[in-house]
Design a protein around this motif. Sequence first.
Motif, PDB file in Angstrom:
ATOM      1  N   SER A  91      48.186  48.630  86.110  1.00  0.00           N
ATOM      2  CA  SER A  91      47.416  49.189  84.989  1.00  0.00           C
ATOM      3  C   SER A  91      45.960  48.740  85.048  1.00  0.00           C
ATOM      4  O   SER A  91      45.042  49.539  84.833  1.00  0.00           O
ATOM      5  CB  SER A  91      48.028  48.760  83.659  1.00  0.00           C
ATOM      6  N   SER A 131      53.285  47.711  75.542  1.00  0.00           N
ATOM      7  CA  SER A 131      54.256  46.916  76.295  1.00  0.00           C
ATOM      8  C   SER A 131      53.991  45.416  76.170  1.00  0.00           C
ATOM      9  O   SER A 131      54.910  44.609  76.269  1.00  0.00           O
ATOM     10  CB  SER A 131      54.239  47.325  77.770  1.00  0.00           C
ATOM     11  N   THR A 182      46.828  52.393  76.185  1.00  0.00           N
ATOM     12  CA  THR A 182      47.798  52.455  75.087  1.00  0.00           C
ATOM     13  C   THR A 182      49.167  51.964  75.544  1.00  0.00           C
ATOM     14  O   THR A 182      49.806  51.150  74.868  1.00  0.00           O
ATOM     15  CB  THR A 182      47.910  53.904  74.566  1.00  0.00           C
ATOM     16  N   ASN A 183      49.599  52.443  76.696  1.00  0.00           N
ATOM     17  CA  ASN A 183      50.892  52.034  77.248  1.00  0.00           C
ATOM     18  C   ASN A 183      50.931  50.527  77.518  1.00  0.00           C
ATOM     19  O   ASN A 183      51.908  49.848  77.218  1.00  0.00           O
ATOM     20  CB  ASN A 183      51.161  52.816  78.544  1.00  0.00           C
ATOM     21  N   ALA A 221      45.421  56.619  77.885  1.00  0.00           N
ATOM     22  CA  ALA A 221      46.882  56.602  77.959  1.00  0.00           C
ATOM     23  C   ALA A 221      47.382  55.309  78.608  1.00  0.00           C
ATOM     24  O   ALA A 221      48.351  54.692  78.137  1.00  0.00           O
ATOM     25  CB  ALA A 221      47.373  57.816  78.740  1.00  0.00           C
TER      26      ALA A 221
END
Length: 199
Positions: free
Chosen positions: A6, A85, A80-81, A77
């Motif tokens: 990420s 998590s 946010t993910n 996105a």
Amino acid sequence: MGLVTSAVLLVVGLAVSAFFSGTETALTALPLSRVELLIERSGPLMRVAWRRWRDRPQRVLVTLLVGNTGVNVGMSAIATNLTLSLGGQRWLGLAVGALTLVILLFSEVTPKTLARVEAEVVSRRAIAPLALLDWLLTPVTVLLLGISALASRARRRPLGAPLVAATPADLRFQLSLSLREGHLSEQEHAMLEAVLRFE
């Protein structure tokens, strides 16, 4: 998606977004006279890329906006993910705010400022990959321009009009600016103004 993946994708996204933002500023800051000179002095492939910008600037700008918007949405996105998590919804607002600030600083303000100063350098490095992307996104850009054209039928000038080199009013303004900044003498200014009166 893991933390490292990420983070890498976010950094890559920032770089790509900076490319789009800086390229947009550089190309729009580059005078048409300079574009014409670059077309003359470039090789065959680069000539095609420069002509794409000269002949269809509106479409190339739409390509830049589509690319930049897509990258920014993708980064949002991913952020946010990642936030959900790691910390759940309580940190979501903070993450969105932080990402917005980072995008604004590193993918908008900084590249646009640098591109404005080094317009030709940035444009020369970006024009080839941009032309390729513009070709790949042709269906999308044509569709978006078609919608824009429907919304602007009242305009006399078509959206896809090529760049205009300069009008007599532009030349007069440049002359007055050159006189004010000391690049022209009063006599030189008067002579050039006299030439423009014969338009």
